[in-house]
Design an enzyme around this catalytic site. Structure first.
Site, PDB file in Angstrom:
ATOM      1  N   ASP A  95       0.736  -0.990   0.035  1.00 51.39           N
ATOM      2  CA  ASP A  95      -0.080   0.242  -0.136  1.00 51.39           C
ATOM      3  C   ASP A  95       1.248   1.290  -0.300  1.00 51.39           C
ATOM      4  O   ASP A  95       1.625   1.705   0.991  1.00 51.39           O
ATOM      5  CB  ASP A  95      -1.107   0.297   1.550  1.00 51.39           C
ATOM      6  N   GLU A 206     -12.528   9.099  10.407  1.00 53.34           N
ATOM      7  CA  GLU A 206     -13.347   9.513  12.076  1.00 53.34           C
ATOM      8  C   GLU A 206     -13.546  10.569  12.219  1.00 53.34           C
ATOM      9  O   GLU A 206     -12.811  12.128  11.447  1.00 53.34           O
ATOM     10  CB  GLU A 206     -12.032   8.991  12.689  1.00 53.34           C
ATOM     11  N   HIS A 234      -7.379   7.853   7.056  1.00 56.59           N
ATOM     12  CA  HIS A 234      -6.538   6.719   6.740  1.00 56.59           C
ATOM     13  C   HIS A 234      -6.625   5.719   5.703  1.00 56.59           C
ATOM     14  O   HIS A 234      -7.888   5.230   5.720  1.00 56.59           O
ATOM     15  CB  HIS A 234      -6.244   5.869   7.873  1.00 56.59           C
ATOM     16  N   HIS A 324       3.331   7.286   5.603  1.00 54.24           N
ATOM     17  CA  HIS A 324       3.849   5.749   6.230  1.00 54.24           C
ATOM     18  C   HIS A 324       4.664   4.782   5.413  1.00 54.24           C
ATOM     19  O   HIS A 324       4.948   4.035   6.064  1.00 54.24           O
ATOM     20  CB  HIS A 324       3.089   5.609   7.624  1.00 54.24           C
ATOM     21  N   SER A 380      -6.472   8.231  18.503  1.00 49.73           N
ATOM     22  CA  SER A 380      -5.039   8.801  17.744  1.00 49.73           C
ATOM     23  C   SER A 380      -4.349   9.581  18.670  1.00 49.73           C
ATOM     24  O   SER A 380      -5.015  10.417  19.573  1.00 49.73           O
ATOM     25  CB  SER A 380      -5.808   9.201  16.552  1.00 49.73           C
ATOM     26  N   HIS A 399       3.578   4.796  13.696  1.00 47.94           N
ATOM     27  CA  HIS A 399       2.910   4.827  12.372  1.00 47.94           C
ATOM     28  C   HIS A 399       1.788   4.324  13.265  1.00 47.94           C
ATOM     29  O   HIS A 399       0.422   5.349  12.846  1.00 47.94           O
ATOM     30  CB  HIS A 399       2.750   4.529  11.702  1.00 47.94           C
ATOM     31  N   LYS A 475     -15.913   2.692   8.551  1.00 45.57           N
ATOM     32  CA  LYS A 475     -14.869   1.682   8.609  1.00 45.57           C
ATOM     33  C   LYS A 475     -14.974   1.112   6.920  1.00 45.57           C
ATOM     34  O   LYS A 475     -16.159   0.535   7.070  1.00 45.57           O
ATOM     35  CB  LYS A 475     -15.174   0.880   9.673  1.00 45.57           C
TER      36      LYS A 475
END
Lengths: 476, 141
Positions: A95, A206, A234, A324, A380, A399, A475
């Protein structure tokens, strides 16, 4: 992990002296508790990375390190092109440029709570998430090339975002040196319907609120105060990045053999930076970075649209966007000499310290914002690049939480429905197309993100600035 | 007829797929079912539509990776899930032709948990033991 092999250590820095074919030491930044919980495979993989040609100073692992593919996830390694340095597809991951961006909203927790359910519905309806979802945008070949060259800059030019967003993205939203010609027809085909989609697995969107501030001065500069609402996204380069990763992993196994690179593990497949395969990969990987930046930019636009329908007073400004899973060309000081290095960060975030010229001017005195994604039930964190980060690990930090349990174990331990209900009781709305997906991503399946962040802060990799807790989780 | 079997094995961040059977063809077919099971319950996937697949590699282990990558590609680009496979591996074990049967993803019925990004070389192994063939690797999700 057994602590026996470490030749020296402090509270947060554990050194494995070179042994066997290792060219440099292996260094893990973690507390004793975290390191004891790490799989032995992390040390094995770190030792393997340390054998690669042209590696500079040390192979590093961050506090959230876990067993990866060749490289540990949470691994950092820099290579010198003038000393036979290599580039590795496995050292970036499938990814490519997976990352997190956080948006300020100008709203408070109370503003969100007043419309929590309709806002969750609007976000879930607006942002395609999960397997089988498709984006609202389909790119023809010419537009695909323009996206692969232009990244988030391309997205903003097409109306998905504001020019000022670009100031707050690494590389100003466009990774230079992308070569769309190296992106295969299959990689393009996998991306055709996936622009502006969140994906699945640990990817999320989120709405969060700031529950603690640890460094008032930095938080103020970043626009964060307790009670503020923010949005975090994310996700990564979607099917295009995954396809490039799989294709080059296989090509590099053959290339390594051709160049006589002795691989302790074939997953470490790599090629000299200045070789045809190395150059092709770099061109394709940079195009995939642009794909990820464009993707997060389009999702940002969709989030703004969803907010506009429910909370028109919201003003969603980008705090910062970090990647990341990357390999970037950077200047670092090694033994007192400035060197151009190629830094692999696999599950690690770049964390430039105060004064670095690549940090946006208004944030420069405070260090680069470093966004650490947690799990849906926990927290987070926002960190800031430190003065010591460069010396410790080429300006890198952790990360995320890192998995502590496999997906299979997680689905045996929890039911998705129970998790959704438990989180609702705690004031968090979870929306997902798949209950099994929710179970696999159960908060308990991850390491304690707070312990990871504490360790990064204590080690001097980055400063802890603020804690974010979720109110709404979408999600994939 | 001996149909073989499939299973998942543990990997901290991801998941391993393993297929076993009386011959290599069956082992690859069973691993294909294990791949679907990462996403959903294979019993919920109707084998309505056939998709032809071809893969080539330098050796049988890389052929296994190419096989899974080909399935992952077809799943992603066609928006399908597969539940039945017929695999024919050439005698030199560097080339295969196959048919995968499945249907379009139905998010309500299949509740897809996660998409598979690609096959990895981690724990990659193709071996014969007690007259049975097995093939396995970890897939990145």
């Amino acid at each position: 992990m057994d602590l026996e092999p470490f030749s020296e250590h402090t509270e947060t820095r554990w050194v494995l002296a070179p042994r066997g074919k290792m060219r440099v030491p292996g260094v893990i930044y973690a507390t004793e508790d975290l390191i004891r919980d790490m799989d032995d495979k992390v040390l094995e993989q770190l030792s393997n990375v340390a054998t690669l040609p042209g590696i500079v100073r040390a192979a590093y692992a961050m506090p959230d390190a876990h067993w990866g593919y060749g490289f540990p996830i949470g691994g950092v390694a820099a290579f010198d092109p003038e000393a036979g340095g290599v580039v590795s597809a496995g050292g970036v991951g499938f990814d490519i440029s997976c990352g997190v961006r956080t948006l300020l909203t100008g709203l408070t927790r109370e503003d969100i709570l007043a419309v929590q359910e309709p806002l969750a519905e609007a976000l879930f309806a607006h942002v395609p998430a999960g397997l089988g979802s498709t984006g609202h945008i389909t790119l023809n070949e010419a537009e695909m090339d323009a996206m692969l060259e232009g990244g988030a800059q391309w997205a903003v030019e097409r109306g998905w975002g504001r020019p000022e967003d670009l100031e707050r993205i690494e590389e100003r939203g466009r990774m230079a040196g992308a070569d769309p010609a190296q992106v295969s027809a299959r990689a393009r085909e996998r991306q055709r319907k996936e622009m502006g989609t969140l994906g699945s697995g640990n990817h999320y969107l989120e709405v969060q609120h700031v529950t603690a501030v640890y460094r008032e001065d930095i938080a103020r500069a970043y626009g964060l105060a307790v009670g503020n609402a923010v949005v975090s996204i994310h996700c990564g380069s979607r099917g295009l990045g995954h396809q490039i990763g799989t294709e080059f992993l296989k090509k590099m196994v053959q290339a390594a053999a051709r160049y006589g690179i002795d691989l302790p593990d074939r997953e470490l497949a790599c090629a000299p930076i200045d070789s045809p395969v190395g150059r092709q990969y770099l061109g394709a990987m940079r195009a995939a970075i642009n794909c990820a930046l464009a993707n997060r930019q389009i999702i940002t636009h969709l989030v703004r649209e969803a907010f506009a329908g429910v909370l028109p007073e919201a003003d969603l400004r980008l705090l910062y966007d970090v990647s990341h899973n990357t390999r970037k060309e950077e200047e670092h000081e090694v033994d007192g000499v400035k060197k151009r290095l190629f830094v692999h960060r696999k599950g690690a975030t770049r964390a430039f310290g105060p004064g670095h010229p690549l940090i946006p001017e208004d944030l420069r005195p405070f260090g680069q914002p470093v966004i650490i994604g947690g799990t849906m039930g926990t927290a987070s964190y926002i960190l800031a690049g430190s003065e010591t980060g460069e010396r410790l690990a080429f300006s890198s930090a952790c990360h995320g939480a890192g998995r502590a349990m496999s997906r299979r174990q997680a689905t045996r331990t929890w039911h998705g429905r129970d998790i959704v209900e438990e989180l609702r009781r705690r004031g968090i709305i979870v929306k997902s197309p798949s209950l099994r997906g929710v179970a696999e991503e159960a908060p308990g399946a991850y390491k304690d993100v707070s312990a990871v962040v504490e360790a990064a802060d204590a080690a001097g990799l980055a400063h802890k600035v603020a804690r974010l807790e979720p109110l709404i989780t979408i999600k994939g | 007829m001996e149909r073989g079997h499939w299973e998942h094995f543990e990997h901290q961040a991801d998941i391993g797929v393993r297929g076993c059977g009386p011959d290599l063809d069956t082992a690859f077919e069973q691993a294909g079912i294990a791949l679907t099971a990462v996403v959903t319950d294979p019993a919920k996937v109707e084998p309505r539509e056939a998709v032809p697949i071809e893969a080539r590699a330098v050796d049988v282990e890389f052929l296994f990776v190419e096989w899974l990558d080909a399935l992952i590609y077809e799943m992603a680009t066609r928006g399908m899930l597969f539940s039945r496979y017929e695999v024919h591996i050439d005698a030199d074990r560097t080339h295969l032709t196959a048919t995968a049967w499945g249907e379009a993803v139905d998010r309500e019925r299949h509740q897809p948990a996660v998409e598979v990004k690609g096959a990895t070389l981690t724990e990659l192994k193709v071996w014969q033991e007690d007259g049975a063939w097995c093939a396995q690797c970890v897939v990145d999700v």
